[in-house]
Write an enzyme that holds these catalytic residues in place. Structure first.
Site, PDB file in Angstrom:
ATOM      1  N   ASP A  73      70.762 -90.690 -28.845  1.00 30.63           N
ATOM      2  CA  ASP A  73      70.196 -89.540 -29.550  1.00 30.63           C
ATOM      3  C   ASP A  73      68.718 -89.769 -29.839  1.00 30.63           C
ATOM      4  OD1 ASP A  73      70.776 -86.985 -31.166  1.00 30.63           O
ATOM      5  OD2 ASP A  73      69.629 -88.227 -32.562  1.00 30.63           O
ATOM      6  N   TYR A  78      60.593 -87.732 -33.050  1.00 31.65           N
ATOM      7  CA  TYR A  78      60.778 -89.147 -33.428  1.00 31.65           C
ATOM      8  C   TYR A  78      59.721 -90.066 -32.795  1.00 31.65           C
ATOM      9  CZ  TYR A  78      65.598 -87.676 -34.649  1.00 31.65           C
ATOM     10  OH  TYR A  78      66.711 -87.047 -35.149  1.00 31.65           O
ATOM     11  N   LYS A 107      65.588 -83.155 -28.689  1.00 30.09           N
ATOM     12  CA  LYS A 107      65.555 -81.967 -29.556  1.00 30.09           C
ATOM     13  C   LYS A 107      64.194 -81.286 -29.536  1.00 30.09           C
ATOM     14  CE  LYS A 107      68.624 -84.578 -32.650  1.00 30.09           C
ATOM     15  NZ  LYS A 107      68.070 -85.939 -32.750  1.00 30.09           N
ATOM     16  N   HIS A 140      66.203 -78.446 -33.159  1.00 27.69           N
ATOM     17  CA  HIS A 140      66.289 -79.484 -34.201  1.00 27.69           C
ATOM     18  C   HIS A 140      66.604 -78.889 -35.577  1.00 27.69           C
ATOM     19  CE1 HIS A 140      64.663 -83.816 -34.920  1.00 27.69           C
ATOM     20  NE2 HIS A 140      65.565 -83.524 -35.823  1.00 27.69           N
TER      21      HIS A 140
END
Ligand SMILES: NC(=O)c1ccc[n+]([C@@H]2O[C@H](COP(=O)([O-])OP(=O)(O)OC[C@H]3O[C@@H](n4cnc5c(N)ncnc54)[C@H](OP(=O)(O)O)[C@@H]3O)[C@@H](O)[C@H]2O)c1
Ligand SMILES: *[C@@H]1O[C@H](CO)[C@@H](O)[C@H](O)[C@H]1NC(C)=O
Length: 331
Positions: A73, A78, A107, A140
């Protein structure tokens, strides 16, 4: 029953023996017929992003693949897609897995909700990952933002229609959403056409969301559980119990010769959700997925259920004035 259980374990072990590429966790079926491995590795460094040295996530993902994880994931926001991509490339080059053995999720960030922004955002993620496709692309959050981080009024139904377009182009094998509530999922169904294959939301002992899980089960939406440890390791000192030293949890762990985090992850799997714990420590990455050789009793499940108090670890109240804020506007 005993005979059935043993033969199941035997068959399962035989499958793993014949095909190490299948990974350790059983797979779940998505509503589009594709499969999703029932356990994954998280790659968000979150509040510890000062830890980011450039290869700690890569190492974590490499350890995870070696330990039998087949589901990874990540997300554009990020800043770890590049490291995830390098880990995948390395493990494929070593012959440990093939691309098709892995399930990679990324995402769409909130600043790319306008319909014309979705395809370029996915292309950029694929470039970061150095992949031709991802297995799952998620919106997201239902909340849209402008580039300057102020709230945008863009409706997530517009975003969802663009998600179905990138699905049709084959750049992702499945699409889904994250941090949507039941009413928002209902709106996607009635106005958006395609039902999401996956909902990724916070699920842990403090926040078990039984109504949302029942809804998703009825709709055939697979639930991925983020922040599976909640406040077990005292992430927020003011959060309610339990912590990892809770004597009731420790007693269950001792009974099965497991650790408290393993008991929690096993419970989440028994709830039917897919945990995606993150760790930058090799021993923890390996420990977390070792939960397929025991199961909890109904009494133990009852006890774990009793910790649910609706406490949300992640509630971005700074977005509470968005028309699409999904949660309670007070924690
Ligand atoms: N969709 C979303 O909005 C959203 C939001 C949040 C998270 N996520 C995803 O979900 C993933 C997991 O959530 P999370 O990272 O928030 O939290 P988490 O996985 O519940 O907890 C991570 C923390 O637990 C520690 N830990 C892991 N295994 C352990 C073990 N066996 N024993 C002791 N400590 C252990 C880690 O420390 P070390 O790293 O030091 O080992 C880290 O501090 C994220 O990485 C991300 O991929 C998605
Ligand atoms: C942020 O950007 C939006 C869209 O361009 C604009 O309408 C808004 O005034 C900006 N807000 C701030 C605080 O700069």
């Amino acid at each position: 029953m005993v005979v059935y259980k043993y033969s199941f374990v035997f068959v399962f072990a035989a499958v793993i023996h014949l095909s190490p590429s299948a990974g350790l966790a059983p797979v779940l079926k998505l509503n589009n017929g594709k499969e999703i491995p029932g356990f994954g590795i998280g790659t968000w460094l979150g509040t510890n992003s000062n830890e980011l040295k450039g290869d700690e996530v890569q190492k974590s993902v490499e350890w995870a693949i070696d330990a039998g994880y087949r589901h990874i994931d990540t997300a554009a926001i990020y800043s770890t897609e590049d490291q995830v991509g390098r880990a995948i490339k390395k493990k494929i080059a070593e012959g440990v897995v093939k691309r098709e053995d892995l399930f990679v999720t990324t995402k769409l960030w909130n600043t790319n909700h306008k319909k014309e922004a979705v395809l370029p955002a996915l292309r950029k993620s694929l470039k970061n990952l150095d992949l031709d496709y991802v297995d799952l692309y998620l919106i997201h959050w239902p909340i849209a933002l402008h580039d300057n981080a102020s709230i945008s009024q863009t409706d997530y139904v517009e975003t969802w229609q663009a998600m179905t377009d990138v699905l049709n182009q084959g750049l992702t094998k499945s699409i889904g959403v994250s941090n949507f509530n039941i009413q928002q999922l209902e709106r996607l169904k009635s106005e958006g056409g395609v039902t999401p294959s996956v909902l990724q939301v916070e699920i842990n002992l403090n926040l078990q969301q039984p109504a949302l899980l029942d809804y998703c089960k009825a709709q055939g939406i697979v639930v991925v559980a983020y922040t599976p440890f909640g406040n077990l390791f005292n992430r927020q000192p003011s959060a309610p119990a339990p912590r990892a030293d809770d004597q009731r949890l420790v007693a269950i762990a001792q009974k099965y010769k497991k650790t408290v985090p393993q008991i929690v992850l096993r419970y989440l799997v028994e709830l039917g959700v897919i945990p995606i714990p993150k760790s930058l420590h090799k021993d923890r990455v390996e420990e977390n997925i070792q939960i397929y050789d025991f199961s909890l009793t109904p009494d133990e499940i009852q006890l774990l259920k009793s910790f649910d108090n609706g406490y949300r670890t992640l509630s971005p109240l700074f977005w509470a004035h968005s028309p699409y804020f999904p949660f309670e506007s007070k924690n």
